[in-house]
Enzyme design. Structure first.
Site, PDB file in Angstrom:
ATOM      1  N   MET A  32     -30.486  71.834  25.847  1.00 23.40           N
ATOM      2  CA  MET A  32     -31.952  71.609  25.529  1.00 23.40           C
ATOM      3  C   MET A  32     -32.525  73.148  25.322  1.00 23.40           C
ATOM      4  O   MET A  32     -33.852  73.293  25.360  1.00 23.40           O
ATOM      5  CB  MET A  32     -32.545  71.026  26.639  1.00 23.40           C
ATOM      6  CG  MET A  32     -31.910  69.362  26.497  1.00 23.40           C
ATOM      7  SD  MET A  32     -33.306  67.922  26.922  1.00 23.40           S
ATOM      8  CE  MET A  32     -33.319  68.618  28.725  1.00 23.40           C
ATOM      9  N   GLY A  33     -31.837  74.254  25.374  1.00 21.30           N
ATOM     10  CA  GLY A  33     -32.265  75.608  25.187  1.00 21.30           C
ATOM     11  C   GLY A  33     -32.733  75.891  26.648  1.00 21.30           C
ATOM     12  O   GLY A  33     -32.373  75.590  27.813  1.00 21.30           O
ATOM     13  N   LEU A  35     -31.770  79.023  28.062  1.00 18.05           N
ATOM     14  CA  LEU A  35     -30.363  79.104  28.388  1.00 18.05           C
ATOM     15  C   LEU A  35     -30.423  80.032  29.756  1.00 18.05           C
ATOM     16  O   LEU A  35     -31.312  81.114  29.818  1.00 18.05           O
ATOM     17  CB  LEU A  35     -29.683  79.502  27.269  1.00 18.05           C
ATOM     18  CG  LEU A  35     -29.363  78.723  26.136  1.00 18.05           C
ATOM     19  CD1 LEU A  35     -28.711  79.420  25.201  1.00 18.05           C
ATOM     20  CD2 LEU A  35     -29.133  77.375  26.090  1.00 18.05           C
ATOM     21  N   HIS A  36     -29.835  79.742  30.457  1.00 15.18           N
ATOM     22  CA  HIS A  36     -29.384  80.540  31.677  1.00 15.18           C
ATOM     23  C   HIS A  36     -27.855  80.782  31.872  1.00 15.18           C
ATOM     24  O   HIS A  36     -27.071  80.160  31.089  1.00 15.18           O
ATOM     25  CB  HIS A  36     -29.813  80.021  33.073  1.00 15.18           C
ATOM     26  CG  HIS A  36     -29.679  78.347  33.283  1.00 15.18           C
ATOM     27  ND1 HIS A  36     -28.348  78.041  33.409  1.00 15.18           N
ATOM     28  CD2 HIS A  36     -30.424  77.336  33.205  1.00 15.18           C
ATOM     29  CE1 HIS A  36     -28.393  76.851  33.586  1.00 15.18           C
ATOM     30  NE2 HIS A  36     -29.434  76.358  33.370  1.00 15.18           N
ATOM     31  N   HIS A  39     -25.319  77.830  31.421  1.00 16.22           N
ATOM     32  CA  HIS A  39     -25.335  77.526  30.193  1.00 16.22           C
ATOM     33  C   HIS A  39     -24.372  78.245  29.479  1.00 16.22           C
ATOM     34  O   HIS A  39     -23.317  77.911  28.835  1.00 16.22           O
ATOM     35  CB  HIS A  39     -26.527  77.416  29.129  1.00 16.22           C
ATOM     36  CG  HIS A  39     -27.342  76.482  29.760  1.00 16.22           C
ATOM     37  ND1 HIS A  39     -28.579  76.878  30.062  1.00 16.22           N
ATOM     38  CD2 HIS A  39     -27.620  74.997  29.517  1.00 16.22           C
ATOM     39  CE1 HIS A  39     -29.372  75.790  30.323  1.00 16.22           C
ATOM     40  NE2 HIS A  39     -29.034  74.795  29.799  1.00 16.22           N
ATOM     41  N   GLY A 151     -21.599  70.418  31.835  1.00 13.99           N
ATOM     42  CA  GLY A 151     -21.786  71.214  33.274  1.00 13.99           C
ATOM     43  C   GLY A 151     -21.615  69.876  34.330  1.00 13.99           C
ATOM     44  O   GLY A 151     -22.087  68.803  33.952  1.00 13.99           O
ATOM     45  N   LYS A 153     -22.996  69.907  36.811  1.00 16.66           N
ATOM     46  CA  LYS A 153     -24.378  69.878  37.559  1.00 16.66           C
ATOM     47  C   LYS A 153     -24.891  68.419  37.352  1.00 16.66           C
ATOM     48  O   LYS A 153     -25.522  67.821  38.113  1.00 16.66           O
ATOM     49  CB  LYS A 153     -25.034  71.206  37.001  1.00 16.66           C
ATOM     50  CG  LYS A 153     -26.626  70.791  37.895  1.00 16.66           C
ATOM     51  CD  LYS A 153     -27.441  72.012  37.425  1.00 16.66           C
ATOM     52  CE  LYS A 153     -28.096  71.393  35.974  1.00 16.66           C
ATOM     53  NZ  LYS A 153     -29.532  70.978  36.201  1.00 16.66           N
ATOM     54  N   ASP A 154     -24.520  68.110  35.968  1.00 15.37           N
ATOM     55  CA  ASP A 154     -25.214  66.803  35.578  1.00 15.37           C
ATOM     56  C   ASP A 154     -24.077  65.874  35.633  1.00 15.37           C
ATOM     57  O   ASP A 154     -23.554  65.311  34.504  1.00 15.37           O
ATOM     58  CB  ASP A 154     -26.052  66.817  34.183  1.00 15.37           C
ATOM     59  CG  ASP A 154     -27.051  67.814  34.064  1.00 15.37           C
ATOM     60  OD1 ASP A 154     -27.845  67.456  34.865  1.00 15.37           O
ATOM     61  OD2 ASP A 154     -26.970  69.057  33.687  1.00 15.37           O
ATOM     62  N   SER A 190     -33.114  74.839  34.119  1.00 11.74           N
ATOM     63  CA  SER A 190     -34.352  75.170  33.433  1.00 11.74           C
ATOM     64  C   SER A 190     -35.546  74.678  34.431  1.00 11.74           C
ATOM     65  O   SER A 190     -36.666  75.319  34.213  1.00 11.74           O
ATOM     66  CB  SER A 190     -34.350  74.526  32.004  1.00 11.74           C
ATOM     67  OG  SER A 190     -33.047  75.063  31.259  1.00 11.74           O
TER      68      SER A 190
HETATM   69  P1  AMP Z   1     -29.496  71.276  29.597  1.00  9.06           P
HETATM   70  O1  AMP Z   1     -29.884  72.307  28.557  1.00  9.06           O
HETATM   71  O2  AMP Z   1     -30.111  71.222  30.999  1.00  9.06           O
HETATM   72  O3  AMP Z   1     -29.597  69.880  28.782  1.00  9.06           O
HETATM   73  O4  AMP Z   1     -27.919  71.295  29.793  1.00  9.06           O
HETATM   74  C1  AMP Z   1     -26.868  71.580  28.905  1.00  9.06           C
HETATM   75  C2  AMP Z   1     -25.599  71.841  29.426  1.00  9.06           C
HETATM   76  O5  AMP Z   1     -25.614  72.950  30.363  1.00  9.06           O
HETATM   77  C3  AMP Z   1     -25.359  70.386  30.199  1.00  9.06           C
HETATM   78  O6  AMP Z   1     -24.054  70.167  30.065  1.00  9.06           O
HETATM   79  C4  AMP Z   1     -25.601  70.811  31.768  1.00  9.06           C
HETATM   80  O7  AMP Z   1     -24.697  70.120  32.578  1.00  9.06           O
HETATM   81  C5  AMP Z   1     -25.090  72.209  31.569  1.00  9.06           C
HETATM   82  N1  AMP Z   1     -25.625  72.976  32.902  1.00  9.06           N
HETATM   83  C6  AMP Z   1     -27.092  73.109  33.029  1.00  9.06           C
HETATM   84  N2  AMP Z   1     -27.349  73.816  34.272  1.00  9.06           N
HETATM   85  C7  AMP Z   1     -26.175  74.289  34.543  1.00  9.06           C
HETATM   86  C8  AMP Z   1     -25.384  75.011  35.623  1.00  9.06           C
HETATM   87  N3  AMP Z   1     -26.078  75.448  36.749  1.00  9.06           N
HETATM   88  N4  AMP Z   1     -24.065  75.226  35.874  1.00  9.06           N
HETATM   89  C9  AMP Z   1     -23.247  74.795  34.920  1.00  9.06           C
HETATM   90  N5  AMP Z   1     -23.726  74.091  33.855  1.00  9.06           N
HETATM   91  C10 AMP Z   1     -24.953  73.544  33.747  1.00  9.06           C
END
Ligand code: AMP
Length: 284
Positions: A32-33, A35-36, A39, A151, A153-154, A190
């Site tokens: 979802m952008g 980015l850290h 990601h 990730g 994390k989810d 995020s």
């Molecule tokens: P999101 O942008 O939050 O939808 O996350 C996109 C992808 O990045 C998903 O597969 C998340 O599980 C992964 N992700 C988010 N935060 C982390 C993190 N701290 N470590 C590893 N993967 C992550």
């Protein structure tokens, strides 16, 4: 080759046709952008395991309930693209809502993974995981990647998408990678940007509580219900509002039983600090 940015299905298809015609493996990283480093670790994995890396950036309205943070979710496309270009990403797919859901939210075809979508986060956020699986199924059909990286994390999301892919016979390898953390243990997210400075100081307590539970399980504690209740109470005393803290089986997220092997279990947690919902887990 400079990084390509596509906002339409046709544009993405055209770019991908060339990769596929030349037999190059494609890795997809849906995001979802905003980015850290978490990601970026997924992008890095894609880089190492496929010839071409595609990152999608889309704040998916289908996975937000009306009372949730869709409107204020941080959108930082330009900065995200700069980071992705530096990492050697080949293609960013950043579609509009109309591009992915041309019939509108209420008329769109949805994909539902039963049971897994209703537990844990699914119980607190009805419809959330249907939104996730409906989006990722579309992305998989459009992009037809060889592998897709998520990730842990989810954790529930990763397990659910793995199940969807397997059941819908999609020939895509699903990878789950470890959670990236700040130096004090807080899982990168995020949504951490919503925390006040005081809350940010408190936030690492969540992971510390999970580590504390882990130590107790490793020391032989098998009364999982008592353990999770104790942890919830402690967090509540520290000012958190826990949604759930649960010890579950890794493979299908059903409740852990006292005679399960510890290595098969994961502790999953969601707790609110003020207006921010934080999620974390720890594989035992
Ligand atoms: P999101 O942008 O939050 O939808 O996350 C996109 C992808 O990045 C998903 O597969 C998340 O599980 C992964 N992700 C988010 N935060 C982390 C993190 N701290 N470590 C590893 N993967 C992550």
């Amino acid at each position: 080759m400079p990084m390509q940015i596509e906002t339409t299905r046709a544009g993405a298809r055209n770019a991908l046709a060339h990769y596929r015609a030349t037999g190059q493996r494609i890795a997809l990283i849906p995001t979802m952008g905003n980015l850290h480093a978490g990601h970026l670790s997924l992008v890095e994995y894609g880089r190492q395991h496929a010839e071409r890396v595609l990152v999608s950036i889309f704040v998916n309205p289908l996975q937000f309930a009306p009372n949730e943070d869709f409107d204020r979710y941080p959108r930082t496309l330009e900065a995200d693209c700069a980071l992705l270009a530096e990492l050697g990403t080949d293609l960013v797919f950043a579609p509009s809502t109309e591009e992915l859901y041309p019939y509108g939210r209420d008329h769109t075809t949805q994909v539902q993974v039963p049971v897994l979508s209703d537990l844990l986060c699914g119980a607190a956020r009805p419809g959330h995981f249907n939104g996730v699986s409906s989006l990722v199924a579309r992305l998989f059909n459009l992009i037809q990647p060889d592998l897709a990286v998520f990730g842990k994390k989810d954790y529930q999301q990763w397990r659910l998408l793995e199940r969807m892919t397997q059941e819908l016979l999609m020939p895509i390898e699903i990878i789950g990678l470890p959670t990236h953390r700040d130096s004090d243990g807080l899982a990168m997210s995020s949504r951490n940007a919503y925390l006040t400075p005081a809350e940010r100081q408190t936030a690492p307590q969540l992971y510390k509580s999970l580590q504390h539970m882990q130590q107790q399980v490793l020391a032989g504690e098998r009364d999982f219900a008592a353990l999770t209740e104790q942890c919830m109470n402690q967090l509540t005393q520290q000012g958190w509002r826990p949604d759930y803290i649960e010890i579950r089986r890794k493979v299908d997220l059903t409740p852990a039983q006292a005679n399960d092997l510890t290595i098969d279990l994961v502790i999953l947690a969601v707790a609110w600090l003020g207006k921010t919902r934080l999620i974390d887990n720890l594989e035992l």
